[in-house]
Design a protein around this motif. Structure first.
Motif, PDB file in Angstrom:
ATOM      1  N   TYR A   1     -36.180  21.022  16.564  1.00 10.08           N
ATOM      2  CA  TYR A   1     -35.559  19.702  16.423  1.00 10.08           C
ATOM      3  C   TYR A   1     -35.610  18.911  17.723  1.00 10.08           C
ATOM      4  CZ  TYR A   1     -31.951  16.145  15.711  1.00 10.08           C
ATOM      5  OH  TYR A   1     -31.265  14.949  15.621  1.00 10.08           O
ATOM      6  N   SER A   2     -35.827  17.612  17.590  1.00 10.37           N
ATOM      7  CA  SER A   2     -35.731  16.673  18.708  1.00 10.37           C
ATOM      8  C   SER A   2     -34.852  15.511  18.272  1.00 10.37           C
ATOM      9  CB  SER A   2     -37.116  16.156  19.105  1.00 10.37           C
ATOM     10  OG  SER A   2     -37.011  15.159  20.099  1.00 10.37           O
ATOM     11  N   PRO A   3     -33.821  15.165  19.036  1.00 10.95           N
ATOM     12  CA  PRO A   3     -32.920  14.088  18.601  1.00 10.95           C
ATOM     13  C   PRO A   3     -33.540  12.702  18.701  1.00 10.95           C
ATOM     14  CG  PRO A   3     -32.306  14.863  20.782  1.00 10.95           C
ATOM     15  CD  PRO A   3     -33.384  15.796  20.297  1.00 10.95           C
ATOM     16  N   ASP A   4     -34.603  12.552  19.498  1.00 12.15           N
ATOM     17  CA  ASP A   4     -35.203  11.236  19.724  1.00 12.15           C
ATOM     18  C   ASP A   4     -36.396  11.015  18.807  1.00 12.15           C
ATOM     19  OD1 ASP A   4     -33.414  10.720  21.862  1.00 12.15           O
ATOM     20  OD2 ASP A   4     -34.688  11.885  23.219  1.00 12.15           O
ATOM     21  N   VAL A   5     -36.478   9.806  18.243  1.00  8.03           N
ATOM     22  CA  VAL A   5     -37.637   9.400  17.451  1.00  8.03           C
ATOM     23  C   VAL A   5     -38.455   8.453  18.321  1.00  8.03           C
ATOM     24  CG1 VAL A   5     -38.430   8.282  15.338  1.00  8.03           C
ATOM     25  CG2 VAL A   5     -36.307   9.618  15.329  1.00  8.03           C
ATOM     26  N   PRO A   6     -39.655   8.835  18.743  1.00 14.05           N
ATOM     27  CA  PRO A   6     -40.380   8.064  19.748  1.00 14.05           C
ATOM     28  C   PRO A   6     -40.984   6.761  19.240  1.00 14.05           C
ATOM     29  CG  PRO A   6     -41.737   9.864  18.966  1.00 14.05           C
ATOM     30  CD  PRO A   6     -40.390  10.050  18.334  1.00 14.05           C
ATOM     31  N   ALA A   7     -41.219   6.669  17.926  1.00 16.25           N
ATOM     32  CA  ALA A   7     -41.849   5.472  17.367  1.00 16.25           C
ATOM     33  C   ALA A   7     -41.556   5.415  15.873  1.00 16.25           C
ATOM     34  CB  ALA A   7     -43.356   5.484  17.608  1.00 16.25           C
ATOM     35  N   SER A   8     -41.630   4.220  15.307  1.00 17.72           N
ATOM     36  CA  SER A   8     -41.391   4.043  13.876  1.00 17.72           C
ATOM     37  C   SER A   8     -42.531   3.248  13.258  1.00 17.72           C
ATOM     38  CB  SER A   8     -40.049   3.340  13.624  1.00 17.72           C
ATOM     39  OG  SER A   8     -39.999   2.109  14.312  1.00 17.72           O
TER      40      SER A   8
ATOM     41  N   PHE B   1     -40.602  22.258  26.239  1.00 20.65           N
ATOM     42  CA  PHE B   1     -40.320  22.684  24.875  1.00 20.65           C
ATOM     43  C   PHE B   1     -39.060  21.990  24.390  1.00 20.65           C
ATOM     44  CE2 PHE B   1     -38.389  25.327  21.619  1.00 20.65           C
ATOM     45  CZ  PHE B   1     -39.469  25.513  20.767  1.00 20.65           C
ATOM     46  N   PRO B   2     -39.111  21.376  23.204  1.00 27.03           N
ATOM     47  CA  PRO B   2     -40.244  21.239  22.299  1.00 27.03           C
ATOM     48  C   PRO B   2     -41.380  20.415  22.918  1.00 27.03           C
ATOM     49  CG  PRO B   2     -38.175  20.710  21.184  1.00 27.03           C
ATOM     50  CD  PRO B   2     -37.881  20.767  22.640  1.00 27.03           C
ATOM     51  N   ASP B   3     -42.602  20.719  22.484  1.00 27.31           N
ATOM     52  CA  ASP B   3     -43.765  20.038  23.064  1.00 27.31           C
ATOM     53  C   ASP B   3     -44.119  18.748  22.339  1.00 27.31           C
ATOM     54  OD1 ASP B   3     -44.792  20.944  20.680  1.00 27.31           O
ATOM     55  OD2 ASP B   3     -46.478  22.039  21.563  1.00 27.31           O
ATOM     56  N   ARG B   4     -43.231  18.326  21.405  1.00 26.11           N
ATOM     57  CA  ARG B   4     -43.495  17.101  20.662  1.00 26.11           C
ATOM     58  C   ARG B   4     -42.203  16.491  20.144  1.00 26.11           C
ATOM     59  NH1 ARG B   4     -47.085  19.934  16.218  1.00 26.11           N
ATOM     60  NH2 ARG B   4     -47.621  21.024  18.151  1.00 26.11           N
ATOM     61  N   ALA B   5     -42.258  15.181  19.954  1.00 27.98           N
ATOM     62  CA  ALA B   5     -41.175  14.458  19.277  1.00 27.98           C
ATOM     63  C   ALA B   5     -41.826  13.774  18.086  1.00 27.98           C
ATOM     64  CB  ALA B   5     -40.527  13.436  20.203  1.00 27.98           C
ATOM     65  N   THR B   6     -41.385  14.117  16.883  1.00 29.74           N
ATOM     66  CA  THR B   6     -42.082  13.681  15.681  1.00 29.74           C
ATOM     67  C   THR B   6     -41.625  12.307  15.207  1.00 29.74           C
ATOM     68  OG1 THR B   6     -40.480  14.873  14.305  1.00 29.74           O
ATOM     69  CG2 THR B   6     -42.496  16.032  14.905  1.00 29.74           C
ATOM     70  N   MET B   7     -42.559  11.603  14.593  1.00 25.81           N
ATOM     71  CA  MET B   7     -42.258  10.383  13.863  1.00 25.81           C
ATOM     72  C   MET B   7     -41.926  10.760  12.426  1.00 25.81           C
ATOM     73  SD  MET B   7     -45.419   8.079  15.349  1.00 25.81           S
ATOM     74  CE  MET B   7     -44.946   6.581  14.453  1.00 25.81           C
ATOM     75  N   ALA B   8     -41.318   9.847  11.692  1.00 21.54           N
ATOM     76  CA  ALA B   8     -40.983  10.124  10.300  1.00 21.54           C
ATOM     77  C   ALA B   8     -42.253  10.365   9.486  1.00 21.54           C
ATOM     78  CB  ALA B   8     -40.193   8.955   9.711  1.00 21.54           C
ATOM     79  N   ARG B   9     -42.197  11.300   8.595  1.00 16.09           N
ATOM     80  CA  ARG B   9     -43.324  11.532   7.690  1.00 16.09           C
ATOM     81  C   ARG B   9     -43.500  10.333   6.753  1.00 16.09           C
ATOM     82  NH1 ARG B   9     -42.351  17.550   5.190  1.00 16.09           N
ATOM     83  NH2 ARG B   9     -43.098  18.800   6.949  1.00 16.09           N
ATOM     84  N   GLN B  10     -44.753  10.090   6.362  1.00 15.42           N
ATOM     85  CA  GLN B  10     -45.047   9.103   5.327  1.00 15.42           C
ATOM     86  C   GLN B  10     -45.751   9.828   4.176  1.00 15.42           C
ATOM     87  OE1 GLN B  10     -45.816   4.828   6.519  1.00 15.42           O
ATOM     88  NE2 GLN B  10     -46.907   5.862   8.164  1.00 15.42           N
ATOM     89  N   PRO B  11     -44.984  10.408   3.266  1.00 14.90           N
ATOM     90  CA  PRO B  11     -45.607  11.173   2.176  1.00 14.90           C
ATOM     91  C   PRO B  11     -46.181  10.263   1.097  1.00 14.90           C
ATOM     92  CG  PRO B  11     -43.227  11.173   1.926  1.00 14.90           C
ATOM     93  CD  PRO B  11     -43.516  10.472   3.223  1.00 14.90           C
ATOM     94  N   GLY B  12     -47.189  10.769   0.397  1.00 13.15           N
ATOM     95  CA  GLY B  12     -47.781  10.017  -0.700  1.00 13.15           C
ATOM     96  C   GLY B  12     -48.736   8.941  -0.207  1.00 13.15           C
ATOM     97  N   VAL B  13     -49.213   8.134  -1.138  1.00 12.52           N
ATOM     98  CA  VAL B  13     -50.161   7.066  -0.819  1.00 12.52           C
ATOM     99  C   VAL B  13     -49.411   5.914  -0.154  1.00 12.52           C
ATOM    100  CG1 VAL B  13     -51.791   5.390  -1.760  1.00 12.52           C
ATOM    101  CG2 VAL B  13     -51.679   7.701  -2.723  1.00 12.52           C
ATOM    102  N   ILE B  14     -49.871   5.518   1.041  1.00 14.68           N
ATOM    103  CA  ILE B  14     -49.220   4.412   1.743  1.00 14.68           C
ATOM    104  C   ILE B  14     -50.102   3.167   1.791  1.00 14.68           C
ATOM    105  CG2 ILE B  14     -47.915   6.042   3.176  1.00 14.68           C
ATOM    106  CD1 ILE B  14     -49.738   5.084   5.530  1.00 14.68           C
ATOM    107  N   HIS B  15     -51.389   3.322   1.426  1.00 16.79           N
ATOM    108  CA  HIS B  15     -52.280   2.157   1.439  1.00 16.79           C
ATOM    109  C   HIS B  15     -53.491   2.456   0.573  1.00 16.79           C
ATOM    110  CE1 HIS B  15     -54.143  -1.486   3.106  1.00 16.79           C
ATOM    111  NE2 HIS B  15     -55.262  -0.796   3.137  1.00 16.79           N
ATOM    112  N   THR B  16     -53.923   1.454  -0.189  1.00 16.86           N
ATOM    113  CA  THR B  16     -55.130   1.546  -1.003  1.00 16.86           C
ATOM    114  C   THR B  16     -56.132   0.517  -0.503  1.00 16.86           C
ATOM    115  OG1 THR B  16     -53.869   2.274  -2.940  1.00 16.86           O
ATOM    116  CG2 THR B  16     -56.079   1.413  -3.333  1.00 16.86           C
ATOM    117  N   SER B  17     -57.341   0.967  -0.237  1.00 12.25           N
ATOM    118  CA  SER B  17     -58.347   0.091   0.358  1.00 12.25           C
ATOM    119  C   SER B  17     -58.923  -0.887  -0.663  1.00 12.25           C
ATOM    120  CB  SER B  17     -59.498   0.927   0.947  1.00 12.25           C
ATOM    121  OG  SER B  17     -60.364   1.374  -0.089  1.00 12.25           O
ATOM    122  N   ALA B  18     -59.670  -1.832  -0.150  1.00 10.27           N
ATOM    123  CA  ALA B  18     -60.471  -2.695  -1.008  1.00 10.27           C
ATOM    124  C   ALA B  18     -61.682  -1.910  -1.525  1.00 10.27           C
ATOM    125  CB  ALA B  18     -60.916  -3.933  -0.227  1.00 10.27           C
TER     126      ALA B  18
END
Length: 288
Positions: free
Chosen positions: A133-140, A230-247
């Motif tokens: 766990y990391s309490p900080d979210v580095p980007a949204s 350690f921890p060696d990363r601070a995670t961003m929120a997951r984006q599950p599923g389809v987030i964009h459909t191309s032309a």
């Protein structure tokens, strides 16, 4: 498979060991864990069930469940401990959820270990889960745009970057029929502010595989890499599923050119130097 479906729960089945460390015949604990890394207000769910050697359900009772911090041995800190509520879903399987930010870990970064004490008949044992766990979210995340540039299709995943540094972002692309087509990755230094992570579908790959358009960008995850810590990363929120459909694009709009980058050129130059050195060594040996 873990890259094709990165958000699938972690499923394990282990033979139960009793208080003496002896394996109990005919009794297994089947567990699931939603994720390993989490940050900010994110939570993680767990399940525990008992089965026999043939996978049939066995009666199970839960005696206690608690989560605690696992201190880095180099840094003395006060151990954080909190109970975690599990409930029977009616089938003998117990499920629980841990939300570190609201259960005492809001200022803690590191491993959290969940211990679930269970009993089945006269046998007792413990199921163990670890999360980081990391309490900080580095980007949204803030959105996605696409652009067909130089014969390749680029997805620009937008983000509000709070903490500058090296970001690693991964995404999956399926074709119009839902067939997995490509794994896209970004790995580079990013400054703070409103930024875009470029995820490229290379033109030559499109011409080679000929996917059905439109393409679907799905299951995006990212983290800030934190070196020498350690921890060696601070995670961003997951984006599950389809987030964009191309032309829809005609294939003749894509380039057959080979992949080129500064990194590729640098590696090829180094390989060339190694080859020249090896050739000179062989010539010297043959001349003796």
């Amino acid at each position: 498979p873990d890259q094709v479906h990165p958000f699938a729960p972690i499923i394990e089945e282990l033979q139960l060991s009793n208080g003496k460390g002896e394996l109990v015949k005919g009794l297994h604990l089947r567990t699931t864990q939603e994720r390993v890394f989490l940050s900010g207000a994110e939570s993680v769910s767990f399940t525990v069930a008992a089965v026999d050697d043939n996978g049939h359900s066995l009666p199970l009772s839960l005696r206690n469940a608690s989560a605690q911090s696992v201190p880095d041995s180099r840094t003395p800190i006060t151990v954080i401990q909190t109970p975690v509520t599990f409930a029977d879903d009616g089938s003998g399987r117990y499920s629980g959820r841990l939300t570190p930010s609201t259960q005492g870990f809001q200022n803690y970064a590191g491993t959290i270990r969940l211990l679930v004490e269970v009993a089945s008949g006269a046998q007792q044992g413990v199921a163990q889960f670890d999360v980081i766990y990391s309490p900080d979210v580095p980007a949204s995340w803030t959105g996605v745009r696409e652009a067909l540039e130089a014969g390749s299709l680029n997805f620009y995943v937008k983000a509000n970057v709070r903490q500058a540094g090296r970001y690693v972002v991964s995404a999956r692309v399926d074709d119009a029929n839902g067939v997995p087509f490509a794994l896209l990755q970004f790995n580079d230094e990013v400054a703070a502010g409103s930024r875009e992570f470029r995820l490229q579908v290379f033109g030559a790959l499109v011409l080679d595989k000929r996917p059905a358009f439109p393409l679907r960008l799905r299951d995006v995850d990212g983290f800030l890499l934190i070196p020498d810590k350690f921890p060696d990363r601070a995670t961003m929120a997951r984006q599950p599923g389809v987030i964009h459909t191309s032309a829809r694009y005609a294939l003749d709009r894509f380039s057959p050119a080979e992949w080129d980058s500064e990194e590729r050129r640098r590696y090829l130059a180094e390989y060339g130097k190694d080859a020249e050195t090896a050739l000179r060594q062989m010539e010297n040996l043959s001349g003796k």
